[in-house]
Motif scaffolding. Structure first.
Motif, PDB file in Angstrom:
ATOM      1  N   SER A 159      45.925 -39.545  41.949  1.00  0.00           N
ATOM      2  CA  SER A 159      44.906 -38.729  42.611  1.00  0.00           C
ATOM      3  C   SER A 159      44.562 -39.399  43.930  1.00  0.00           C
ATOM      4  O   SER A 159      44.211 -40.590  43.959  1.00  0.00           O
ATOM      5  CB  SER A 159      43.662 -38.616  41.730  1.00  0.00           C
ATOM      6  OG  SER A 159      43.979 -37.821  40.600  1.00  0.00           O
ATOM      7  N   THR A 173      43.313 -30.511  36.285  1.00  0.00           N
ATOM      8  CA  THR A 173      42.370 -31.394  36.963  1.00  0.00           C
ATOM      9  C   THR A 173      41.771 -30.702  38.184  1.00  0.00           C
ATOM     10  O   THR A 173      40.560 -30.802  38.442  1.00  0.00           O
ATOM     11  CB  THR A 173      43.072 -32.714  37.361  1.00  0.00           C
ATOM     12  OG1 THR A 173      43.525 -33.341  36.170  1.00  0.00           O
ATOM     13  CG2 THR A 173      42.146 -33.641  38.117  1.00  0.00           C
ATOM     14  N   THR A 210      42.361 -36.000  33.033  1.00  0.00           N
ATOM     15  CA  THR A 210      41.406 -35.189  33.789  1.00  0.00           C
ATOM     16  C   THR A 210      39.993 -35.757  33.658  1.00  0.00           C
ATOM     17  O   THR A 210      39.263 -35.869  34.651  1.00  0.00           O
ATOM     18  CB  THR A 210      41.462 -33.730  33.286  1.00  0.00           C
ATOM     19  OG1 THR A 210      42.798 -33.257  33.480  1.00  0.00           O
ATOM     20  CG2 THR A 210      40.492 -32.840  34.037  1.00  0.00           C
ATOM     21  N   GLN A 255      48.034 -31.385  36.959  1.00  0.00           N
ATOM     22  CA  GLN A 255      47.384 -31.355  38.270  1.00  0.00           C
ATOM     23  C   GLN A 255      46.482 -30.126  38.399  1.00  0.00           C
ATOM     24  O   GLN A 255      45.378 -30.200  38.938  1.00  0.00           O
ATOM     25  CB  GLN A 255      48.446 -31.375  39.380  1.00  0.00           C
ATOM     26  CG  GLN A 255      49.109 -32.740  39.510  1.00  0.00           C
ATOM     27  CD  GLN A 255      50.304 -32.735  40.439  1.00  0.00           C
ATOM     28  OE1 GLN A 255      50.841 -31.678  40.783  1.00  0.00           O
ATOM     29  NE2 GLN A 255      50.744 -33.909  40.844  1.00  0.00           N
ATOM     30  N   SER A 265      44.150 -34.435  46.397  1.00  0.00           N
ATOM     31  CA  SER A 265      45.397 -34.155  45.684  1.00  0.00           C
ATOM     32  C   SER A 265      45.248 -34.700  44.259  1.00  0.00           C
ATOM     33  O   SER A 265      45.145 -35.914  44.049  1.00  0.00           O
ATOM     34  CB  SER A 265      46.575 -34.836  46.389  1.00  0.00           C
ATOM     35  OG  SER A 265      47.747 -34.658  45.626  1.00  0.00           O
ATOM     36  N   CYS A 266      45.192 -33.802  43.298  1.00  0.00           N
ATOM     37  CA  CYS A 266      44.960 -34.230  41.914  1.00  0.00           C
ATOM     38  C   CYS A 266      46.257 -34.780  41.330  1.00  0.00           C
ATOM     39  O   CYS A 266      47.309 -34.140  41.414  1.00  0.00           O
ATOM     40  CB  CYS A 266      44.464 -33.052  41.082  1.00  0.00           C
ATOM     41  SG  CYS A 266      42.931 -32.372  41.753  1.00  0.00           S
ATOM     42  N   GLY A 267      46.164 -35.957  40.732  1.00  0.00           N
ATOM     43  CA  GLY A 267      47.341 -36.589  40.136  1.00  0.00           C
ATOM     44  C   GLY A 267      47.477 -36.192  38.671  1.00  0.00           C
ATOM     45  O   GLY A 267      46.981 -35.137  38.253  1.00  0.00           O
ATOM     46  N   VAL A 286      39.443 -38.791  35.925  1.00  0.00           N
ATOM     47  CA  VAL A 286      39.435 -38.465  37.349  1.00  0.00           C
ATOM     48  C   VAL A 286      38.137 -37.735  37.711  1.00  0.00           C
ATOM     49  O   VAL A 286      37.533 -37.985  38.759  1.00  0.00           O
ATOM     50  CB  VAL A 286      40.671 -37.588  37.671  1.00  0.00           C
ATOM     51  CG1 VAL A 286      40.605 -37.047  39.074  1.00  0.00           C
ATOM     52  CG2 VAL A 286      41.947 -38.397  37.478  1.00  0.00           C
ATOM     53  N   TRP A 331      40.210 -42.244  43.009  1.00  0.00           N
ATOM     54  CA  TRP A 331      40.540 -41.429  44.181  1.00  0.00           C
ATOM     55  C   TRP A 331      40.892 -42.359  45.332  1.00  0.00           C
ATOM     56  O   TRP A 331      40.030 -42.903  45.989  1.00  0.00           O
ATOM     57  CB  TRP A 331      39.382 -40.503  44.547  1.00  0.00           C
ATOM     58  CG  TRP A 331      39.221 -39.428  43.528  1.00  0.00           C
ATOM     59  CD1 TRP A 331      38.358 -39.414  42.480  1.00  0.00           C
ATOM     60  CD2 TRP A 331      39.983 -38.221  43.439  1.00  0.00           C
ATOM     61  NE1 TRP A 331      38.533 -38.272  41.741  1.00  0.00           N
ATOM     62  CE2 TRP A 331      39.523 -37.512  42.308  1.00  0.00           C
ATOM     63  CE3 TRP A 331      41.020 -37.660  44.198  1.00  0.00           C
ATOM     64  CZ2 TRP A 331      40.065 -36.283  41.917  1.00  0.00           C
ATOM     65  CZ3 TRP A 331      41.546 -36.434  43.819  1.00  0.00           C
ATOM     66  CH2 TRP A 331      41.069 -35.764  42.701  1.00  0.00           C
TER      67      TRP A 331
END
Ligand SMILES: Cc1ncc(COP(=O)(O)O)c(C=O)c1O
Length: 379
Positions: free
Chosen positions: A338, A265, A365, A262, A359-361, A368, A327
């Protein structure tokens, strides 16, 4: 308090926290116990620490609490939700007529709790912005408060405040200091080691991290505070269910891995956002340009996976979300997906219609970031 050796890294600590010494023939990982009542013998209930009734003592929530307490460096009590943990922290320790200092810009429901419940019961609530609390403490403005609550990094603006500086002031004035450590998690920040009396987590977020349960906890190094909180929880019945506590314990094992992805990313996302002409006001405490950078990198142990920023308006947000494939629009944060939260959609927080919390999942990377770039270009 912790039985974890000092030298172990976060990956090892995430998996091994709370483990009892191995006993041949017992499960490697404890299974959930679903009993509400337990067998009683002739002796008084709870004699020799025996479990009696799940609202007050339960092996599955105890296993979760032992693990989280070891990461926090204190004794932990689990709660059904993050808000149940915050409610317990305040209501078990603050009384009618007491002054309670809350962040003016923290999680909105904590302020609703104060406005609709705590003030009604005669608690005198004051609100100070997260970036101003350390200065207010240094000036002596918090003297006479019974409790000061910090939320750092704050949700959703990601401001950071100096826990150790506020702790010095609250120790001197006799106030209790509680820190909502939800965004950082116990691996990202250790409020008890920084001098706080209580650390609170909405474990619904990154600590458990799969967006499939509600859970909260409070940890403290003080037996007296622990006993008071346990009394509150047992009397009010804010205990978590056994399945959720088990799922939370199981999910924690991957905390280090999830936070690492996370954060990786988030670093890339913050750069893409900052470089894009459609975006303003990027906040990520680990960007050297961020106003929180110096304090965050000194106080915290690792970066968070949450980034905030603004698009022009709600229409721009709609175009962004229509174009994004990865997203997904959802509230909450810290999960494996994410997601993007439009705070203005919820009312309450005075944020512009284009304000977004990313909110990065734990997806790749590169995927996303590519999806973010394409969706921003469509704005
Ligand atoms: C910082 C913070 N504290 C507390 C909470 C409350 O947690 P829960 O939804 O588990 O009650 C949240 C939820 O978003 C939060 O973001």
């Amino acid at each position: 308090m912790s039985r974890l050796p000092d030298g172990w890294g976060d990956g090892t600590r995430s998996v091994r926290a709370g483990e009892a010494p191995p006993v041949p023939g017992t499960p490697l990982r404890p299974s959930p116990v679903f009993a509400a009542p337990f067998h009683l013998g002739d002796r008084p209930p709870r004699a020799d620490g025996a479990d009696a009734y799940a609202r007050t003592e339960h092996p599955t929530s105890r296993a979760f609490e032992t693990a989280v307490g070891e990461l926090d460096g204190g004794r932990c009590l689990s709660f059904a939700t993050g808000m149940a943990a915050i409610t317990a922290t305040v209501m078990a320790l603050v009384s009618a007529g007491d002054r309670l200092v809350l962040p003016a810009d923290g999680y909105y429901t904590t302020r609703l709790l104060a406005r609709d419940e705590l003030e009604r019961l005669g608690i005198r609530v004051e609100y100070v912005p997260t970036t101003g609390i350390a200065d207010a403490a240094a000036r002596g403005d918090l003297d006479g408060a019974r409790m000061v609550v910090l939320e750092t990094p704050s949700n959703p603006q990601l401001d950071v405040c100096d826990v150790a500086a506020v702790a010095r002031a609250t120790r001197a004035s006799g106030a209790l200091l509680a820190v909502d450590n939800t965004t950082a998690t116990p691996l990202g920040q250790r409020p008890l080691a920084l001098g706080a009396d209580l650390t609170v987590g909405a474990d619904t977020k990154a600590l458990t991290g799969h967006s499939d349960l509600l859970l909260g906890h409070v940890s403290t190094a003080s037996d007296e505070l622990y006993d008071r909180l346990k009394g509150w929880r047992d009397h009010t019945g804010a205990t978590p269910g056994a399945f959720d506590a088990w799922l939370g314990h199981r999910s924690m094992s991957t905390l280090d891995l999830r936070l690492a992805r996370q954060a990786e990313t988030a670093a890339a996302v913050a750069e893409v956002l900052a470089a894009h002409p459609a975006v303003t006001g990027v906040r990520w405490p680990w960007r050297p340009e961020d106003p929180s950078y110096a304090l965050a990198t000194r106080q915290m142990l690792r970066p968070v996976g949450v980034v905030s920023a603004g698009l022009a308006d709600e229409a721009a947000v709609s175009r962004f979300l229509a174009a994004a494939r990865l997203w997904t629009a959802a509230t909450s944060f810290g999960g494996v997906h994410s997601t993007v939260d439009r705070r203005a959609q919820w009312g309450g927080d005075a944020v512009p219609g284009g304000f977004l919390r990313f909110s990065c999942g734990i997806e790749d990377t590169a995927d996303v970031v590519a999806d973010l770039t394409a969706a921003l270009d469509a704005v």
